[in-house]
Design an enzyme around this catalytic site. Structure first.
Site, short mmCIF file in Angstrom:
data_model
loop_
_atom_site.label_atom_id
_atom_site.label_comp_id
_atom_site.label_asym_id
_atom_site.label_seq_id
_atom_site.Cartn_x
_atom_site.Cartn_y
_atom_site.Cartn_z
N SER A 91 32.47 36.65 -21.09
CA SER A 91 32.06 37.94 -21.63
C SER A 91 30.79 37.87 -22.49
CB SER A 91 33.24 38.50 -22.40
OG SER A 91 33.13 39.87 -22.51
N ASP A 142 27.19 43.68 -21.82
CA ASP A 142 27.39 42.25 -22.11
C ASP A 142 27.56 41.51 -20.78
OD1 ASP A 142 29.95 43.02 -21.41
OD2 ASP A 142 30.94 41.81 -22.92
N ASP A 159 31.81 44.78 -19.77
CA ASP A 159 32.92 45.60 -20.27
C ASP A 159 32.62 46.19 -21.64
OD1 ASP A 159 33.21 43.27 -21.73
OD2 ASP A 159 35.35 43.01 -21.30
N GLU A 169 35.84 50.16 -29.93
CA GLU A 169 35.53 49.21 -30.98
C GLU A 169 34.03 49.36 -31.26
OE1 GLU A 169 38.26 45.42 -30.67
OE2 GLU A 169 37.15 45.63 -28.82
N ASN A 184 31.89 47.26 -31.40
CA ASN A 184 31.09 46.38 -30.54
C ASN A 184 30.90 46.91 -29.11
OD1 ASN A 184 33.54 45.85 -29.25
ND2 ASN A 184 33.83 43.85 -30.21
N PRO A 188 39.98 35.74 -38.47
CA PRO A 188 39.60 34.72 -37.49
C PRO A 188 39.28 35.38 -36.16
CG PRO A 188 41.99 34.74 -37.79
CD PRO A 188 41.44 35.79 -38.71
N GLY A 242 39.20 35.81 -32.19
CA GLY A 242 40.10 35.39 -31.12
C GLY A 242 39.33 35.01 -29.87
N ARG A 261 35.13 35.71 -38.75
CA ARG A 261 34.17 36.81 -38.88
C ARG A 261 34.29 37.44 -40.27
NH1 ARG A 261 32.20 37.33 -33.84
NH2 ARG A 261 33.65 37.32 -32.10
C1 G16 Z 1 36.89 40.60 -26.52
C2 G16 Z 1 37.96 41.68 -26.68
C3 G16 Z 1 37.51 42.74 -27.66
C4 G16 Z 1 37.10 42.10 -28.98
C5 G16 Z 1 36.09 40.97 -28.73
C6 G16 Z 1 35.80 40.18 -29.98
O1 G16 Z 1 35.71 41.14 -26.01
O2 G16 Z 1 38.20 42.27 -25.42
O3 G16 Z 1 38.53 43.66 -27.83
O4 G16 Z 1 36.52 43.04 -29.81
O5 G16 Z 1 36.62 40.06 -27.79
O6 G16 Z 1 37.00 39.62 -30.45
P1 G16 Z 1 37.03 38.62 -31.66
O7 G16 Z 1 36.41 39.32 -32.81
O8 G16 Z 1 38.48 38.33 -31.85
O9 G16 Z 1 36.20 37.41 -31.26
P2 G16 Z 1 34.80 40.37 -24.94
O10 G16 Z 1 33.69 41.31 -24.63
O11 G16 Z 1 34.33 39.11 -25.59
O12 G16 Z 1 35.73 40.11 -23.82
#
Ligand code: G16
Length: 548
Positions: free
Chosen positions: A69, A282, A286, A388, A390, A510, A512, A518
């Protein structure tokens, strides 16, 4: 031939180092992620799990996308898609972790048996099962898809997709959903549907909202798919230019995450026409954020700075439009007043939440980070929009609400328009290309310029920082991740720093998806937000590294 491939694969993934590293990997916000070349074993086991899940759902299709992603090119990851087209059901995330962590073939077999024998998974023993697979454009993707296909076959399921199947993540989600509804799911159908739906919504609308739309494809898979969709916009008279279509490195100095976090133009965005509205996808398309090249909200930004129209502003635009469409239904629709849901996370800029609550009179639900949480909350309403900051988000219409809309007498523009809007949104997950069309359609219908949209509200100055710590799992949060339960003393320090900043708000969580923590901070001025974020980062460092 399969046996040979399998033996070779097993040798790699059963190596000591790979085995040990898999123990620590968690499913995270959206699947497994780390350096792409270390993920073959994880991909194999995720293929296996996606197959088991399909069999547990009595043969309904599931999906698997190989992508990291928004992360850098050397990373890769596995996102799993459930039978309803959404993300893997949360109750199966622990199975995914157990399958991946198994240290030997015997242990893997035991874990699989444990899953199969659970009473809620009784269908798992039935034969059949099918998994749709796809990948983005990352160089490690091909090998990982091959491993995932082997895993699907090991579960005794059919693998639909090959090492060449390139899809955006939301496209694969939609295909899984359609397959389980018995509807066609050829690659072209989805984008045909979006383009044709958008053209219908734009026909007869007259003036276009913007002269130039410039799309940053993040050098990702979206570059391959965008052309078939955006022709609906160029046919309406807006000049559409695609940039970062694959000549550079995925997400490097471009893409939605870069623009949203750094608040600057993608590197290749130079000499843009004056009336440009820009947007960034991105790597797997998505998420989407919009931006206007300019001097920043302060009017004094550095060259290259942008006025950002992030997920929050997209949400506010959509919520405002949905609310006005619903008001046109008054009296025309039988039954209870339709409920409207608006879902955000703690990262939502305070001004956006105030706009939604005070200007639009809507109540906002806050969830933990992660589309899976927002989507789940959104399902409780007749019509809902979640985003979100982002740029992950979509609009959901409940089946019963769509049914009621279809019964509204012809001639009620509001009902017809909402039904048409439902044709260009992805009901399974946030989709950058679908949201790009939706925003263009709404601006056209509202007869708003991009500047009017931008001026809807003024963001509270904010700053997001990342910090590497030895073990981010030591941080445990509560209250939609806005407070740390552990380490308590760090939360005390954060509270103290926030109390000293004028209009300060901040939290630490943290990630994910990355091996980092963060830090998010808001304050009355940009300098205040920067200082607050920086001082919290120092507190985090000092907690974990003793200030080093
Ligand atoms: C994924 C999730 C999103 C989340 C993002 C960042 O996005 O689908 O819901 O906002 O990770 O997550 P974190 O702050 O836990 O790193 P993507 O676009 O990376 O698949």
């Amino acid at each position: 031939e399969d046996d040979k491939f399998f033996r070779e694969l097993w040798k790699t993934i059963d190596g000591e180092e790979e085995r040990r590293s898999r123990v620590k990997i968690s499913y995270g916000t959206a699947g497994f992620r780390r350096k792409g070349e270390t993920l073959r074993g994880v991909a194999f086991r995720c293929g296996l799990l996606a197959g088991l899940r399909s069999r547990a759902l009595d043969g309904k299709a599931t999906g698997l996308v190989v992508t990291a992603s928004h992360n850098p090119v050397e990373d890769n990851g596995i996102k799993l898609v459930d039978g309803d087209g959404g993300m893997l059901h949360i109750s199966w995330e622990k199975y995914a972790e157990e399958v991946v962590a198994a240290q030997s073939s015997q242990e893997l077999q035991q874990v699989v048996e444990k899953i199969v024998l659970r009473p809620e998974n009784t269908c798992v023993a039935a034969s059949g099962g099918v998994v749709l697979l796809a990948r983005d454009t990352r160089p490690t993707g091909e090998a990982l898809i091959a491993a995932a296909i082997a895993g699907v076959k090991a579960a005794g399921c059919e693998a639909l997709g090959s090492t060449d199947t390139l899809r955006t993540t939301p496209q694969l989600h939609w295909q899984v959903l359609m397959k389980n509804c018995g509807k066609p799911s050829e690659e072209s159908d989805y984008f045909d549907k979006l383009r044709e739906g958008c053209s219908r919504l734009l026909s007869g609308q007259g003036s276009k909202p913007v002269g130039h739309l410039i799309i940053d494809c993040a050098n990702g898979v979206g570059a391959l798919k965008a052309p078939s969709v955006v022709s609906a916009i160029s046919n309406a008279g807006t000049v559409v230019t695609l940039k970062n279509t694959g000549g550079g490195v995925v997400n490097h100095l471009c893409g939605a995450d870069y623009v949203q976090k750094e608040k600057v133009l993608p590197e290749t965005f130079v000499d843009l026409p004056g009336d440009s509205l820009c947007l960034s996808l991105d790597g797997d398309a998505d998420r989407v954020v919009f931006f206007l090249p300019g001097a920043g909200q302060s009017g004094q930004g550095a060259p290259g700075s942008v006025d950002l129209l992030d997920g929050d502003k997209i949400l506010c635009l959509i919520a405002a439009h949905l609310k006005s469409c619903l008001s046109k239904l008054d009296g025309a629709m039988t039954g209870p007043k339709p409920s409207i849901g608006v879902i955000q996370t703690a990262y939502a800029n305070g001004s956006s939440t105030r706009y939604l609550e005070e200007n639009l009179g809507l109540s906002v639900v806050k969830t933990k980070t992660g589309v899976k949480h927002l989507h789940h909350s959104a399902l409780a309403f007749d019509v809902s929009v979640y985003f979100e900051a982002n740029g992950h988000g979509t609009v959901l219409f409940s089946e019963s609400f769509l049914e009621r809309l279809r019964k509204v007498p012809q001639g009620n523009g509001g009902a017809m328009h909402l039904l048409e809007l439902s044709d260009i949104v992805n009901p399974s997950v946030g989709d950058a290309l679908s949201m790009a069309l939706l925003v263009y359609v709404i601006l056209t219908h509202k007869k708003w310029t991009h500047r009017e949209w931008c001026d809807l509200y003024r963001d509270v100055p904010s700053r997001m920082l990342k910090c590497v710590v030895p073990d981010r799992s030591q941080i445990k949060t509560t209250n939609a991740e806005q407070q740390m339960l552990q380490p308590q003393e760090l939360q005390v320090k954060v509270d103290e720093l926030v109390s000293k900043a004028s209009l300060g708000r901040a939290f630490v969580r943290p990630s994910g998806t990355e091996d980092i923590v963060r830090i998010y901070a808001e304050a009355e001025t940009q300098q205040g937000a920067d200082q607050l974020a920086q001082s919290i980062m120092e507190a985090v460092r000092s907690h974990f590294h003793g200030g080093q």
